[in-house]
Motif scaffolding. Structure first.
Motif, mmCIF file in Angstrom:
data_model
loop_
_atom_site.group_PDB
_atom_site.id
_atom_site.type_symbol
_atom_site.label_atom_id
_atom_site.label_comp_id
_atom_site.label_asym_id
_atom_site.label_seq_id
_atom_site.Cartn_x
_atom_site.Cartn_y
_atom_site.Cartn_z
ATOM 1 N N ILE A 93 0.807 -1.226 0.000
ATOM 2 C CA ILE A 93 0.000 0.000 0.000
ATOM 3 C C ILE A 93 0.846 1.285 0.000
ATOM 4 N N PRO A 94 1.827 1.447 0.899
ATOM 5 C CA PRO A 94 2.649 2.675 0.816
ATOM 6 C C PRO A 94 3.365 2.812 -0.527
ATOM 7 N N THR A 95 3.872 1.684 -1.051
ATOM 8 C CA THR A 95 4.552 1.718 -2.346
ATOM 9 C C THR A 95 3.595 2.139 -3.449
ATOM 10 N N LEU A 96 2.392 1.626 -3.420
ATOM 11 C CA LEU A 96 1.373 1.955 -4.417
ATOM 12 C C LEU A 96 1.052 3.439 -4.415
ATOM 13 N N ILE B 296 1.310 8.921 -6.979
ATOM 14 C CA ILE B 296 1.575 10.363 -6.883
ATOM 15 C C ILE B 296 2.622 10.780 -7.906
ATOM 16 N N LEU B 297 3.683 9.993 -8.032
ATOM 17 C CA LEU B 297 4.745 10.302 -8.987
ATOM 18 C C LEU B 297 4.207 10.322 -10.419
ATOM 19 N N VAL C 71 0.391 15.319 -15.563
ATOM 20 C CA VAL C 71 -0.209 16.656 -15.603
ATOM 21 C C VAL C 71 0.721 17.666 -16.259
ATOM 22 N N ASN C 72 2.020 17.429 -16.176
ATOM 23 C CA ASN C 72 2.996 18.398 -16.684
ATOM 24 C C ASN C 72 3.495 18.083 -18.081
ATOM 25 N N ILE C 73 2.834 17.172 -18.798
ATOM 26 C CA ILE C 73 3.242 16.846 -20.159
ATOM 27 C C ILE C 73 2.251 17.450 -21.160
ATOM 28 N N SER D 250 7.002 3.215 -16.794
ATOM 29 C CA SER D 250 6.004 2.256 -17.253
ATOM 30 C C SER D 250 6.058 0.986 -16.408
ATOM 31 N N VAL D 251 7.278 0.556 -16.095
ATOM 32 C CA VAL D 251 7.443 -0.607 -15.206
ATOM 33 C C VAL D 251 6.857 -0.303 -13.831
ATOM 34 N N PHE D 252 7.138 0.903 -13.300
ATOM 35 C CA PHE D 252 6.619 1.281 -11.994
ATOM 36 C C PHE D 252 5.085 1.300 -11.980
ATOM 37 N N PHE D 253 4.499 1.834 -13.067
ATOM 38 C CA PHE D 253 3.044 1.934 -13.107
ATOM 39 C C PHE D 253 2.399 0.558 -13.071
ATOM 40 N N PHE D 254 2.859 -0.349 -13.908
ATOM 41 C CA PHE D 254 2.215 -1.662 -13.952
ATOM 42 C C PHE D 254 2.579 -2.522 -12.741
#
Length: 504
Positions: A181-184, A189-190, A196-198, A319-323
């Motif tokens: 959960i904390p990792t998720l 957030i990242l 939003v900034n792209i 992309s790896v982090f997201f999935f």
């Protein structure tokens, strides 16, 4: 109760509650619906958190904490013997979702593998998109239907879940959620900040919160909002009831539910802020982005995120982090769903380790049709996702049976430092049942299949993926079975448990 079958601390219980609530629905289902209906959906979704999900979750948590049993056992004790069949419906509805939810977890794994292959250079998503602009759509179509690798990953996800839960509540479920959960949340957030900034990402953020008042007349938006709230927070699933059965004696009911409910909605909003702006950042125009979002694309998360992250340096890592985050979200919720099933077998006297093996085996077999066929998956999501409205109404009915004011005083407020206003709680509990019936009637009256009840030859249209006939048929079978077996269910789940308490 054996001490090892309790959470070690409030933090462990809160993380388990968030693990149950924050799942693939936040990263996969919420962005699709918020993208389709914009701010109108979000307003209704927050509205239903307050008047539907929070009261139901408070009731579920306090029932589980009081009776320390599984769904059928605790519900029967709260509502009365002759309504055991309603607890049976709640359990079957959630099991119906569990049987295909492992497939969502498998999809997350498959996309994690794709992102990892792209990172190490085995596959280049950029080159694949240049040669075939529809590469990601084709990839999704391939893995979502009649794909053996998806079936295998469905089985692997369940085996890993079984290994975790085999160790018990503290050593398995609690320890897993302390990592997941904390990792998720950190990864969400990242990703949201980057999206939003792209490019035109900020336009996506503006669209996400733009309210179209004409959509308030659309019953689909209302139903999607209440089912998403129920789906995402876990209201009516019996999962919070299961988690709270492992709580310590003086656990604060209200505080845990408020943290879980609002924490879940926060995760959903962050996920929406990552994915919806991504669509605008990638589209050639705002009109193209809107057309894509409003189509309600089932694969929105899977087709947009890999494409987005390959547009800038370092995107392959993200992309790896997201999935990985997606897998963590789906897996943490899957753990709680399976734990619900294990707890029910525990009520029947099964040893935990034996119960875990049995449950994993059943989930493997029952999930195979959804792993192999996207149509079957969509049908089960349609039937049991909507069934959560009935499950929520059943929880409210149990509170009615006990007496709303007395229930709040003796079940919810007794150990709560933060207390929900009693008038508001009574109002919502009175409202839930007629509101649920109204929404179901409104939904079915629209006819979301070409032949909602009977096909063109006049036959009951039970095999249509989205027909009213398929919904009603599956519900009636479960209701009928529960009513027929009502006394037997009460005897097995309640009397047996009470007898064991006397012996112990």
């Amino acid at each position: 109760m054996n001490k090892t079958q309790e959470f070690s601390s409030r933090w462990g219980l809160i993380l388990a509650s968030l693990g149950m609530a924050v799942g693939a629905g936040n990263l996969w289902r919420f962005p699709r619906l918020a993208g389709q209906y914009g701010g109108t959906f979000i307003v209704l979704w927050i509205f239903f958190l307050l008047i539907w999900s929070i009261p139901i979750l408070l009731s579920e948590f306090s029932i589980g904490k009081k009776f320390k049993g599984g769904v059928v056992s605790s519900y029967a004790q709260a509502a009365g013997k002759k309504y055991t069949w309603l607890g049976f419906f709640i359990a079957v509805c959630t099991l119906g979702i569990t049987f295909y939810y492992s497939v969502v977890t498998a999809w997350g794994l498959r996309y994690l593998f794709l992102a990892t292959q792209n990172l190490v250079g085995t596959i280049s998503i950029n080159e694949s998109l240049q040669s075939d602009p529809q590469f990601l759509q084709h990839f999704w179509s391939d893995i979502s239907s009649e794909n053996i690798s998806t079936v295998i990953l469905h089985i692997i996800a369940l085996i890993v879940a079984g290994v975790v839960l085999y160790r018990g509540v503290q050593e398995g479920l609690e320890k897993a959620n302390k990592i997941l959960i904390p990792t998720l949340f950190g990864m969400l957030i990242l990703i949201g900040l980057i999206a939003v900034n792209i490019g035109n990402g900020i336009h996506g953020l503006e669209y996400m919160y733009q309210i179209d008042t004409s959509l308030f007349k659309n019953p689909t938006v209302w139903i999607e909002a209440v089912t998403q709230s129920a789906w995402s927070t876990g209201a009516g699933w019996g999962l919070m009831l299961t988690i709270s059965s492992y709580s310590r004696k003086n656990e604060d009911v209200s505080l845990n539910i408020f943290i879980s409910g609002f924490g879940n909605n926060t995760a959903s909003l962050i996920a929406g802020m990552a994915i919806i702006p991504s669509v605008f950042a990638l589209a050639s125009s705002d009109q193209e982005a809107l057309a894509f979002l409003q189509s309600g694309n089932f694969a929105l998360t899977f087709t947009i995120i890999p494409k987005l992250f390959n547009q800038f340096p370092g995107g392959d890592f993200l992309s790896v982090f997201f999935f990985l985050a997606f897998f963590f979200a789906a897996f943490s919720s899957l753990l709680t769903m399976i734990e619900m099933f294990i707890k029910m077998l525990d009520d029947l006297g099964f040893d935990r380790k034996k119960a875990t093996v049995i449950v994993i085996g059943i989930c493997m077999v029952m999930g195979l049709p959804s792993a192999y066929s996207l149509d079957f998956f969509a049908n089960q999501d349609w039937v049991w996702g909507l069934g959560l409205i009935i499950s929520g109404m059943a929880i409210a009915f149990a509170v009615h049976r006990y007496g709303i004011s007395l229930f709040k005083k003796e079940f919810i407020d007794v150990d709560s430092e933060v207390k929900l206003n009693s008038t508001f709680f009574r109002f919502t509990i009175y409202l839930i049942i007629p509101l649920g019936f109204t929404l179901l009637w409104w939904w079915m009256s629209q006819g979301y299949s070409k032949y909602p009840w009977f096909d063109e030859e006049g036959n009951w249209n039970v095999f249509d993926v989205y027909s009213n006939a398929t919904i009603l048929t599956q519900w009636v079978i479960v209701f009928g079975l529960g009513i027929i077996l009502n006394n037997l269910l009460y005897k097995k789940f309640v009397h047996k448990k009470e007898a064991e308490k006397v012996i112990n």
